[in-house]
Enzyme design. Structure first.
Site, PDB file in Angstrom:
ATOM      1  N   ASN A 155       0.599   8.914   2.976  1.00  0.00           N
ATOM      2  CA  ASN A 155       0.342   8.942   1.530  1.00  0.00           C
ATOM      3  C   ASN A 155      -0.958   9.632   1.158  1.00  0.00           C
ATOM      4  OD1 ASN A 155       2.675   7.589   1.354  1.00  0.00           O
ATOM      5  ND2 ASN A 155       1.817   5.679   0.566  1.00  0.00           N
ATOM      6  N   ASP A 188       0.771  13.843   2.291  1.00  0.00           N
ATOM      7  CA  ASP A 188       1.297  14.205   0.971  1.00  0.00           C
ATOM      8  C   ASP A 188       0.186  14.409  -0.048  1.00  0.00           C
ATOM      9  OD1 ASP A 188       3.700  13.989   2.129  1.00  0.00           O
ATOM     10  OD2 ASP A 188       4.367  12.220   1.016  1.00  0.00           O
ATOM     11  N   ASP A 208      -2.069  30.398 -40.268  1.00  0.00           N
ATOM     12  CA  ASP A 208      -2.627  31.173 -41.365  1.00  0.00           C
ATOM     13  C   ASP A 208      -2.168  32.601 -41.213  1.00  0.00           C
ATOM     14  OD1 ASP A 208      -4.165  29.397 -42.797  1.00  0.00           O
ATOM     15  OD2 ASP A 208      -5.826  29.522 -41.390  1.00  0.00           O
ATOM     16  N   GLU A 251      -1.267   6.635  -4.361  1.00  0.00           N
ATOM     17  CA  GLU A 251      -2.720   6.558  -4.549  1.00  0.00           C
ATOM     18  C   GLU A 251      -3.313   7.786  -5.232  1.00  0.00           C
ATOM     19  OE1 GLU A 251      -1.163   5.913  -1.746  1.00  0.00           O
ATOM     20  OE2 GLU A 251      -1.924   4.063  -0.824  1.00  0.00           O
ATOM     21  N   VAL A 311       0.828  -1.201   0.000  1.00  0.00           N
ATOM     22  CA  VAL A 311       0.000   0.000   0.000  1.00  0.00           C
ATOM     23  C   VAL A 311       0.867   1.259   0.000  1.00  0.00           C
ATOM     24  CG1 VAL A 311      -1.484   1.379   1.467  1.00  0.00           C
ATOM     25  CG2 VAL A 311      -1.971  -1.039   1.120  1.00  0.00           C
ATOM     26  N   ALA A 312       1.905   1.213   0.834  1.00  0.00           N
ATOM     27  CA  ALA A 312       2.740   2.398   0.994  1.00  0.00           C
ATOM     28  C   ALA A 312       3.440   2.777  -0.290  1.00  0.00           C
ATOM     29  CB  ALA A 312       3.772   2.133   2.078  1.00  0.00           C
TER      30      ALA A 312
HETATM   31  P1  ADP Z   1      -5.551  33.513 -46.908  1.00  0.00           P
HETATM   32  O1  ADP Z   1      -6.793  33.267 -46.141  1.00  0.00           O
HETATM   33  O2  ADP Z   1      -4.426  32.612 -46.548  1.00  0.00           O
HETATM   34  O3  ADP Z   1      -5.110  34.918 -46.930  1.00  0.00           O
HETATM   35  P2  ADP Z   1      -7.197  32.978 -49.240  1.00  0.00           P
HETATM   36  O4  ADP Z   1      -7.254  31.573 -49.709  1.00  0.00           O
HETATM   37  O5  ADP Z   1      -8.340  33.546 -48.523  1.00  0.00           O
HETATM   38  O6  ADP Z   1      -5.827  33.159 -48.449  1.00  0.00           O
HETATM   39  O7  ADP Z   1      -6.954  33.937 -50.478  1.00  0.00           O
HETATM   40  C1  ADP Z   1      -6.012  33.638 -51.480  1.00  0.00           C
HETATM   41  C2  ADP Z   1      -6.194  34.541 -52.662  1.00  0.00           C
HETATM   42  O8  ADP Z   1      -7.506  34.380 -53.169  1.00  0.00           O
HETATM   43  C3  ADP Z   1      -6.045  36.027 -52.325  1.00  0.00           C
HETATM   44  O9  ADP Z   1      -4.735  36.452 -52.522  1.00  0.00           O
HETATM   45  C4  ADP Z   1      -6.992  36.684 -53.304  1.00  0.00           C
HETATM   46  O10 ADP Z   1      -6.334  36.959 -54.518  1.00  0.00           O
HETATM   47  C5  ADP Z   1      -8.039  35.618 -53.571  1.00  0.00           C
HETATM   48  N1  ADP Z   1      -9.262  35.872 -52.803  1.00  0.00           N
HETATM   49  C6  ADP Z   1      -9.393  35.921 -51.474  1.00  0.00           C
HETATM   50  N2  ADP Z   1     -10.655  36.159 -51.101  1.00  0.00           N
HETATM   51  C7  ADP Z   1     -11.359  36.287 -52.242  1.00  0.00           C
HETATM   52  C8  ADP Z   1     -12.750  36.538 -52.539  1.00  0.00           C
HETATM   53  N3  ADP Z   1     -13.652  36.702 -51.601  1.00  0.00           N
HETATM   54  N4  ADP Z   1     -13.112  36.584 -53.836  1.00  0.00           N
HETATM   55  C9  ADP Z   1     -12.200  36.401 -54.808  1.00  0.00           C
HETATM   56  N5  ADP Z   1     -10.911  36.154 -54.590  1.00  0.00           N
HETATM   57  C10 ADP Z   1     -10.470  36.103 -53.333  1.00  0.00           C
END
Ligand code: ADP
Ligand code: MG
Length: 879
Positions: free
Chosen positions: A700, A704, A332, A290, A285-286
């Site tokens: 224990n 502790d 992103d 636990e 046990v010790a």
């Molecule tokens: P991120 O989100 O990484 O910035 P996106 O995929 O949204 O990239 O955009 C990539 C490219 O798509 C942009 O550089 C732009 O040229 C084009 N784009 C972005 N949003 C739009 C939209 N709503 N309509 C048309 N083209 C777009």
């Protein structure tokens, strides 16, 4: 007859709802009393008695129960007292109560945090579009769907444009199903064939649509299988798995040591059978910590809570620990590293000079045309009450138009929109089809210029593009093609032979916290990486501004990435810190390449297509504000502020949790080993046992155990974010934990064994009882106060002593309990202790502080050595 064989309007009539207006508040209230809220019933809580049974069938409880049984047998058959039975029994009860209480506490805190992530839906009610929490939906509601939504209830489609839905959660079929509104002639055989119905929990991968709700909550198809879903097993974190292994090993050691002691005692010293058994069992046990499993749960829960306070919501418990150990954070760009507040600053048309928007006053007819087409191919809007809907890129267009008092609604009177090919992050363009005032038709395409299929490239276009990009501008081209009659071919064919009307350059400033967060990542041995759909030049410009792209780092575009073999990518992945024009598939390859190098990678994502990457990453991170439901469902963690800096906060909290769990192991397991050594030594020397079962259990479980719970509340060490991450297969005992454990076990063995020897054999009036009392006090109090040197990697100071209040309270309680057993007569008797002579106290009190002093001294040298290595590596950096 099912809903699939009835028309949408027929079903709307049944709910007395106008598909253009939605339900009225009165109807909603009425429906809610009938159907209840749109929620899946939570799994029924495990009843208390079941939890108690679970606790009692735990290996340590079984050992304890056997010990009680033997004590009871002794009390019946010999003159041994029932007190032993009562004391051991009481400790078993206490252990179960404390464990259940702490677990309940943790579960409740987690349940409260789950509520932080409630999906919302867009519905039509009282004639207006509103956004509400999904649980408020009722049958009869008209719900609007777009790509990225998770379907919030079951229903019959009323409209569908290009709508495809992934129904894998219900059917297991991973291919998304194309949906339509026509009434089926015969009842469909299965869910997968119900082309005009939508089902709760499935994901919209493309297009738009609307449906009338026919079932909510537990009445949905998902609700029918929800009982199955509820049973999914809880995942254990890496640390928890390692701890279960450790606990198993300790239990085995304990049992072997227990058997050994029993044999020694029984055969060598001819002690009676039952007594020998009891000694053996008390040792077993010790040796078992636990309270360790509960302490780990508590630390993880506390981490989840701290992260939520810092705007990171944990969806999978394992992420708490994993995020602390990431080597790479792939983020992103738009919205996470930048503010996602886009403004159009430059405008260019073929044969014209570049225009700064600020200098633009009167529009020429060409500019007028470009702005009109731009507006027509945009979905974002600002409503009359000033609310913005849509993505930031498009809102920038809306705001530009507003400046010139132009509105899409007015454009659409002349150019009614007939169809749309929605934006997606793989093709990076979107297109709309319109009827023109002269009866012709026009397709307008807007998007990344390298994706526009232009009939011919205007002179200077690439120069202008590169110039915009070098200034960190995001670039969008607008192009069109006219048709004398309505085009019927595929979108791909229609979007050819385009004529460019203009380029716009958008600025999206970095978030102000980001450069500091990037520096923090570098200091913590983590590589921050930018992933973006934007053009390489734009991405590089921003990445250098915020410190992601540094001397020696490389940037690569998705197209170049696709030229590399998996092998080449794996070998070179560490060189890249910017990935531009990537598609969601590229993200998966980036993750795989890093993982093939043994790295732990966190990746952010917001779109529907990001779900596979979010699942593949060690920590998938979704965006709370701009993220789609689908990405949130796939993620391990959600950022409520979409901010890169929040990821670093989560890393810091994750590391704190990890360290605190290691500290708890050091605190508890060292004493367990000391107890094993002491028992083995004393029995082999023929001293009997230095400590008896009741005393070991008290140490224990209470002395502790109580402070142990609150090591998880310890704030992070100052150097937390100045160390490299811990690698995946690093042993628990790396970094000297094994040594420290061993040293502490040795120190306690010597101290406790020493005072016992003095108290029993060498002091005047020495007795076994006096030796045992001294040994008990030194081990119990000495191990409790050890929590202070162990809980922090810094030297003890007034600040480090007092910064964890719950811990200080629990230490006070633990010390009071131990002192009470030593001084309160009936407790003294129950635990076989006695009053000490003055000379015995003179020995005991200093011995209590022996271990603390040893720990602080070794810590001092450890810190010294660390400083020296830090110094020498700093010198090296200068060379
Ligand atoms: P991120 O989100 O990484 O910035 P996106 O995929 O949204 O990239 O955009 C990539 C490219 O798509 C942009 O550089 C732009 O040229 C084009 N784009 C972005 N949003 C739009 C939209 N709503 N309509 C048309 N083209 C777009
Ligand atoms: Mg985007």
């Amino acid at each position: 007859m099912t809903h699939a064989t009835r028309s949408g309007s027929d079903i709307c009539r049944e709910y007395q709802v106008d598909p253009q207006q939605g339900l009225s508040e009165a109807q909603v209230d009425k429906q809610r009393t009938i159907a209840g809220t749109n929620e899946l019933a939570a799994a029924p809580p495990i009843p208390l008695w079941r939890k108690v049974i679970q606790q009692l069938t735990d290996i340590t409880s079984i050992i304890l129960l056997i010990a009680t049984g033997i004590a009871a047998y002794l009390a019946i058959t010999s003159d041994s007292s029932w007190l032993k039975v009562i004391v051991i029994g009481a400790i078993i009860v206490l252990n179960v109560v404390i464990t259940l209480f702490q677990e309940h506490h943790a579960e409740k805190a987690l349940a409260a945090l789950q509520d932080l992530h409630v999906p919302t839906v867009t519905v039509l009610r009282e004639g207006t579009k509103t956004t509400l929490p999904a649980p408020e939906l009722v049958p009869g509601d008209i719900v609007l769907l777009t790509a990225g939504n998770s379907v919030p209830a079951d229903g019959r489609l009323l409209t569908a444009q290009n709508l495809t839905i992934d129904e894998a959660i219900l059917t297991g079929e991973s291919e998304a199903i194309s949906k339509q509104t026509e009434t089926l002639a015969a009842d469909p055989d299965s869910i997968g064939d119900s082309f005009n119905l939508v089902f709760s929990g499935t994901a919209v991968t493309q297009g738009n649509g609307s449906f009338v709700v026919t079932a909510t909550g537990m009445h949905t198809e998902l609700g029918k299988i929800a009982t199955l879903l509820n049973k999914t097993k809880k995942q254990k974190t890496l640390l928890q798995q390692r701890l279960s292994q450790l606990a198993l090993r300790l239990t085995t050691i304990a049992l072997i040591a227990g058997v050994l002691i029993f044999l020694l005692n029984f055969f060598l010293y001819q002690d009676n059978m039952a007594d020998s058994l009891l000694i053996g069992i008390s040792l077993a046990v010790a040796a078992v910590p636990e309270t360790l499993p509960v302490i780990v749960t508590l630390s993880l829960t506390h981490g989840v809570r701290k992260m939520a306070q810092r705007r990171a919501i944990i969806r999978r418990m394992t992420a708490v620990e994993t995020i602390g150990n990431v080597n790479v954070i792939a983020s992103d760009k738009t919205g996470t590293l930048t503010q996602n507040k886009m403004t159009i600053t430059r405008f260019w048309q073929p044969e014209q000079p570049v225009q700064k928007i600020d200098d633009l006053n009167e529009l020429t007819p060409e500019q007028q045309q470009a702005f009109t087409y731009m507006g027509l191919a945009t979905n974002a809007e600002v409503t009359d009450d000033g609310e913005s809907h849509g993505d930031a890129t498009e809102l920038a267009i809306v705001h530009l138009l507003e400046k010139f008092n132009l509105h899409r609604r007015d454009f659409e009177k002349d150019y009614p929109r007939l169809d749309e090919d929605p934006f997606d992050s793989t093709k990076k363009t979107m297109a709309t089809l319109h009827e023109m005032p002269d009866g012709h038709y026009v397709v307008i395409v807007k998007g990344a210029i390298d994706r526009l299929q232009l009939a011919q490239q205007p002179k200077e276009m690439m120069q202008v593009h590169d110039d915009f990009a070098a200034n960190a501008l995001r670039i969008l081209g607008i192009a069109y093609r006219e048709f004398p009659t309505k085009p019927t071919a595929d979108w791909v064919e229609i979007e050819q032979e385009l004529t460019l009307v203009g380029l716009i350059g958008l600025i999206d400033p970095p978030r102000p916290e980001v450069p500091a967060a990037i520096a923090k990542a570098h200091a913590a041995g983590i590589k921050p990486v930018m992933i973006t759909g934007d053009h390489l030049a734009t991405a590089k410009a921003i990445a250098s501004d915020i410190g992601i792209l540094q001397a020696g780092d490389q940037a690569i575009s998705g197209a170049e990435l696709r030229q590399l073999s998996d092998r080449e990518l794996k070998d070179n992945i560490a060189d890249y810190s910017v990935f531009a024009r990537v598609s969601p598939e590229d993200k998966l390859r980036i993750i795989t390449a890093w993982q093939a190098n043994g790295a732990t990678i966190a990746m952010t994502g917001d779109g529907v297509n990001d779900a596979p990457a979010l699942k593949a990453a060690d920590v998938g991170i979704a965006m709370g504000i701009t993220g789609t439901d689908v990405s949130k469902n796939a993620a391990d963690m959600i950022l409520t502020d979409d901010n890169f800096a929040t990821i670093l906060d989560a890393v810091e909290e994750g590391r704190t949790v990890y360290h605190n769990i290691l500290k708890a192991i050091e605190f508890l397991v060292g004493v367990n080993f000391a107890q094993i050594f002491l028992m083995l030594i004393s029995v082999s020397l023929g001293w009997g046992t230095i400590l008896i079962a009741e005393q070991l259990l008290l140490i224990n479980v209470l002395a502790d155990g109580l402070p142990g719970f609150y090591i998880g509340y310890e704030p992070g060490d100052r150097d937390n974010m100045q160390q490299p991450p811990v690698s995946k297969n690093r042993s628990l005992f790396a970094d000297g934990l094994g040594w420290r454990l061993g040293l502490r076990a040795l120190v306690f063995t010597l101290l406790v064994g020493g005072v016992y020897y003095l108290g029993r054999f060498s002091l005047t009036g020495g007795s076994q009882e006096q030796g045992m009392t001294m040994a008990f006090l030194v081990l119990a109090l000495g191990s409790v106060i050890d929590v202070y040197p162990i809980k922090t990697h810094q030297m003890l100071s007034w600040r480090t002593l007092k910064h964890n209040r719950p811990l200080n309270i629990s230490v006070t309680i633990a010390i009071s309990l131990v002192l009470a057993t030593a001084f309160v007569p009936w407790l003294q008797q129950a635990f076989a202790l006695t009053n000490l002579s003055t000379s015995a106290w003179w020995i005991t009190v200093p011995a209590i502080f022996g271990s603390v002093i040893c720990l602080e001294i070794t810590k001092y040298f450890r810190l010294k050595r660390k400083q020296r290595t830090a110094q020498s590596s700093a010198d090296y950096d200068l060379d």
